[in-house]
Motif scaffolding. Structure first.
Motif, short mmCIF file in Angstrom:
data_model
loop_
_atom_site.label_atom_id
_atom_site.label_comp_id
_atom_site.label_asym_id
_atom_site.label_seq_id
_atom_site.Cartn_x
_atom_site.Cartn_y
_atom_site.Cartn_z
N SER A 1 0.83 -1.20 0.00
CA SER A 1 0.00 0.00 0.00
C SER A 1 0.87 1.25 0.00
O SER A 1 1.67 1.46 0.89
CB SER A 1 -0.89 0.00 1.25
OG SER A 1 -1.65 1.16 1.31
N THR B 1 -5.81 4.85 6.94
CA THR B 1 -4.59 4.05 6.79
C THR B 1 -3.42 5.00 6.61
O THR B 1 -3.59 6.14 6.16
CB THR B 1 -4.66 3.11 5.57
OG1 THR B 1 -4.81 3.90 4.39
CG2 THR B 1 -5.81 2.12 5.69
N ALA C 1 -3.87 0.34 9.74
CA ALA C 1 -5.21 0.93 9.82
C ALA C 1 -5.45 1.45 11.23
O ALA C 1 -5.04 0.83 12.22
CB ALA C 1 -6.25 -0.11 9.45
N ALA D 1 -6.66 -8.78 12.43
CA ALA D 1 -6.53 -7.64 11.52
C ALA D 1 -5.44 -7.94 10.49
O ALA D 1 -4.40 -8.52 10.83
CB ALA D 1 -6.18 -6.37 12.29
N THR E 1 -3.16 -2.97 5.15
CA THR E 1 -4.49 -2.55 4.75
C THR E 1 -4.42 -1.52 3.64
O THR E 1 -3.71 -0.52 3.75
CB THR E 1 -5.25 -1.95 5.96
OG1 THR E 1 -5.31 -2.93 6.98
CG2 THR E 1 -6.64 -1.53 5.57
N THR F 1 -10.44 1.08 3.74
CA THR F 1 -11.27 0.92 4.94
C THR F 1 -12.71 1.29 4.62
O THR F 1 -12.98 2.06 3.69
CB THR F 1 -10.80 1.84 6.08
OG1 THR F 1 -11.00 3.20 5.67
CG2 THR F 1 -9.36 1.61 6.44
N LEU G 1 -11.96 -3.96 6.34
CA LEU G 1 -10.62 -3.63 5.86
C LEU G 1 -10.30 -4.47 4.64
O LEU G 1 -10.52 -5.69 4.65
CB LEU G 1 -9.57 -3.90 6.94
CG LEU G 1 -9.75 -3.17 8.28
CD1 LEU G 1 -8.66 -3.59 9.26
CD2 LEU G 1 -9.75 -1.66 8.08
N ALA H 1 -7.35 -5.92 2.63
CA ALA H 1 -5.91 -6.17 2.72
C ALA H 1 -5.26 -5.98 1.36
O ALA H 1 -5.94 -6.04 0.32
CB ALA H 1 -5.66 -7.60 3.23
N ASP H 2 -3.97 -5.74 1.35
CA ASP H 2 -3.28 -5.50 0.08
C ASP H 2 -3.29 -6.71 -0.83
O ASP H 2 -3.10 -6.58 -2.03
CB ASP H 2 -1.86 -4.99 0.31
CG ASP H 2 -0.92 -6.04 0.87
OD1 ASP H 2 -1.39 -6.97 1.55
OD2 ASP H 2 0.29 -5.92 0.63
N TYR I 1 -11.64 -8.20 5.24
CA TYR I 1 -11.81 -8.61 6.63
C TYR I 1 -12.87 -7.73 7.28
O TYR I 1 -12.93 -6.54 7.00
CB TYR I 1 -10.50 -8.47 7.40
CG TYR I 1 -9.42 -9.41 6.95
CD1 TYR I 1 -9.21 -10.62 7.61
CD2 TYR I 1 -8.62 -9.11 5.85
CE1 TYR I 1 -8.23 -11.49 7.18
CE2 TYR I 1 -7.64 -9.98 5.42
CZ TYR I 1 -7.45 -11.17 6.09
OH TYR I 1 -6.49 -12.03 5.67
#
Length: 137
Positions: free
Chosen positions: A21, A47, A53, A73, A77, A80, A96, A98-99, A104
């Motif tokens: 990210s 983020t 995050a 978590a 991230t 969001t 969230l 994730a990359d 999630y």
């Protein structure tokens, strides 16, 4: 080693650990039901460029809670999203991305008079983040 790996390694050596990210993200949700004790409470998520995050509860100005304190978590991230129910107590839903493309979600209890903090976030969001199966990203 590919050019991307070389650049990531060079940047990591210079600035610390980075994930995929590179940008920042922000989202918010507001309790807008005037019959709720939580009326006008604002929840914000953001983020940083390292993929961490954070969450802010407007009842606790200035504290940005590292969402890495919540079990499950993602470590990196990219995006969001927040949603909140109107009751007191109600629920804050934190999503969230994730990359790696997995989404999630955590459901956190919101209680009138008790802002979310670094000390209570894990308990308020128990059991923690879970991956949403079949994420098509």
């Amino acid at each position: 080693m590919s050019l991307t790996q070389e650049l990531t390694s060079e940047i990591g050596a210079k600035y610390g650990n980075w994930c995929g990210s590179w940008g920042r993200d922000v989202s918010s949700a507001v309790v807008d039901y005037s019959g709720s004790d939580l009326f006008e409470t604002v929840f914000r998520a953001a983020t940083d460029r390292k993929g961490h995050a954070f969450l802010n509860d407007s009842r606790n100005p200035g504290e940005w809670i590292n969402l890495g304190l919540v079990p499950g978590a993602p470590g990196c991230t990219a995006d969001t999203s927040l949603a909140v129910t109107e009751e007191a107590p109600g629920h804050l839903f934190i999503t969230l991305l994730a990359d790696d493309g997995v989404i999630y979600r955590a459901q956190c209890e919101t209680v009138n008079g008790t802002p979310l903090t670094s000390a209570n976030i894990a308990a308020a969001c128990a059991p923690g983040f879970t991956a949403i199966p079949g994420t098509p990203v």
